[in-house]
Design a protein around this motif. Sequence first.
Motif, PDB file in Angstrom:
ATOM      1  N   MET A  12       0.837  -1.200   0.000  1.00  0.00           N
ATOM      2  CA  MET A  12       0.000   0.000   0.000  1.00  0.00           C
ATOM      3  C   MET A  12       0.872   1.251   0.000  1.00  0.00           C
ATOM      4  N   LEU A  13       1.963   1.229   0.743  1.00  0.00           N
ATOM      5  CA  LEU A  13       2.874   2.371   0.787  1.00  0.00           C
ATOM      6  C   LEU A  13       3.479   2.635  -0.590  1.00  0.00           C
ATOM      7  N   ILE A  14       4.000   1.599  -1.225  1.00  0.00           N
ATOM      8  CA  ILE A  14       4.630   1.791  -2.526  1.00  0.00           C
ATOM      9  C   ILE A  14       3.613   2.238  -3.564  1.00  0.00           C
ATOM     10  N   GLU A  15       2.398   1.716  -3.508  1.00  0.00           N
ATOM     11  CA  GLU A  15       1.373   2.128  -4.467  1.00  0.00           C
ATOM     12  C   GLU A  15       0.914   3.564  -4.199  1.00  0.00           C
ATOM     13  N   GLY A  16       0.933   3.982  -2.943  1.00  0.00           N
ATOM     14  CA  GLY A  16       0.634   5.381  -2.633  1.00  0.00           C
ATOM     15  C   GLY A  16       1.661   6.313  -3.259  1.00  0.00           C
ATOM     16  N   PHE A  17       2.924   5.936  -3.143  1.00  0.00           N
ATOM     17  CA  PHE A  17       3.981   6.726  -3.787  1.00  0.00           C
ATOM     18  C   PHE A  17       3.852   6.671  -5.311  1.00  0.00           C
ATOM     19  N   TRP A  18       3.561   5.486  -5.840  1.00  0.00           N
ATOM     20  CA  TRP A  18       3.438   5.309  -7.291  1.00  0.00           C
ATOM     21  C   TRP A  18       2.334   6.199  -7.840  1.00  0.00           C
ATOM     22  N   ALA A  19       1.193   6.211  -7.160  1.00  0.00           N
ATOM     23  CA  ALA A  19       0.068   7.048  -7.596  1.00  0.00           C
ATOM     24  C   ALA A  19       0.418   8.529  -7.481  1.00  0.00           C
ATOM     25  N   SER A  20       1.077   8.918  -6.405  1.00  0.00           N
ATOM     26  CA  SER A  20       1.470  10.320  -6.215  1.00  0.00           C
ATOM     27  C   SER A  20       2.439  10.784  -7.294  1.00  0.00           C
ATOM     28  N   ILE A  21       3.412   9.952  -7.594  1.00  0.00           N
ATOM     29  CA  ILE A  21       4.387  10.291  -8.636  1.00  0.00           C
ATOM     30  C   ILE A  21       3.702  10.352 -10.000  1.00  0.00           C
ATOM     31  N   SER A  22       2.764   9.462 -10.233  1.00  0.00           N
ATOM     32  CA  SER A  22       2.012   9.480 -11.493  1.00  0.00           C
ATOM     33  C   SER A  22       1.188  10.752 -11.620  1.00  0.00           C
ATOM     34  N   LEU A  23       0.586  11.200 -10.523  1.00  0.00           N
ATOM     35  CA  LEU A  23      -0.159  12.466 -10.537  1.00  0.00           C
ATOM     36  C   LEU A  23       0.775  13.628 -10.857  1.00  0.00           C
ATOM     37  N   TYR A  24       1.965  13.599 -10.288  1.00  0.00           N
ATOM     38  CA  TYR A  24       2.961  14.629 -10.600  1.00  0.00           C
ATOM     39  C   TYR A  24       3.323  14.575 -12.086  1.00  0.00           C
ATOM     40  N   GLY A  25       3.482  13.374 -12.626  1.00  0.00           N
ATOM     41  CA  GLY A  25       3.776  13.220 -14.044  1.00  0.00           C
ATOM     42  C   GLY A  25       2.662  13.767 -14.922  1.00  0.00           C
ATOM     43  N   LEU A  26       1.421  13.548 -14.515  1.00  0.00           N
ATOM     44  CA  LEU A  26       0.289  14.107 -15.263  1.00  0.00           C
ATOM     45  C   LEU A  26       0.304  15.626 -15.207  1.00  0.00           C
ATOM     46  N   TYR A  27       0.624  16.167 -14.046  1.00  0.00           N
ATOM     47  CA  TYR A  27       0.721  17.623 -13.893  1.00  0.00           C
ATOM     48  C   TYR A  27       1.807  18.180 -14.818  1.00  0.00           C
ATOM     49  N   LYS A  28       2.973  17.540 -14.811  1.00  0.00           N
ATOM     50  CA  LYS A  28       4.074  17.998 -15.663  1.00  0.00           C
ATOM     51  C   LYS A  28       3.714  17.889 -17.149  1.00  0.00           C
ATOM     52  N   ALA A  29       3.049  16.809 -17.539  1.00  0.00           N
ATOM     53  CA  ALA A  29       2.633  16.649 -18.935  1.00  0.00           C
ATOM     54  C   ALA A  29       1.641  17.741 -19.321  1.00  0.00           C
ATOM     55  N   HIS A  30       0.754  18.071 -18.396  1.00  0.00           N
ATOM     56  CA  HIS A  30      -0.207  19.158 -18.635  1.00  0.00           C
ATOM     57  C   HIS A  30       0.518  20.496 -18.787  1.00  0.00           C
ATOM     58  N   GLN A  31       1.493  20.735 -17.926  1.00  0.00           N
ATOM     59  CA  GLN A  31       2.277  21.968 -18.005  1.00  0.00           C
ATOM     60  C   GLN A  31       3.022  22.049 -19.339  1.00  0.00           C
ATOM     61  N   ASN A  32       3.588  20.938 -19.783  1.00  0.00           N
ATOM     62  CA  ASN A  32       4.321  20.917 -21.047  1.00  0.00           C
ATOM     63  C   ASN A  32       3.399  21.191 -22.230  1.00  0.00           C
TER      64      ASN A  32
END
Length: 85
Positions: free
Chosen positions: A61-81
């Motif tokens: 659960m911890l690793i998947e929480g980080f995975w989801a958070s990092i993925s959200l950051y990636g979506l944010y960065k892709a949106h910014q780009n």
Amino acid sequence: MTSINASDVIGIAGALIVVIAYFLNLHGTLCTTSYKYSALNLVGSLMIVYSLIYHPNPASMLIEGFWASISLYGLYKAHQNRRTR
């Protein structure tokens, strides 16, 4: 013998999505900075989390929480780009 239920199938499908996204990245088909890469990772991670609700494992659960958070950051960065193009 343990039976497989819907939460297991969803979790397995989520794991496959994450692994496929990783393979496509290594293959050169899917760039890590793309919207699709982060979206696939987020969806896969959330599917795994769903299965973990029924079969708890704190470390997973911890690793998947980080995975989801990092993925959200990636979506944010892709949106910014996309906005800066």
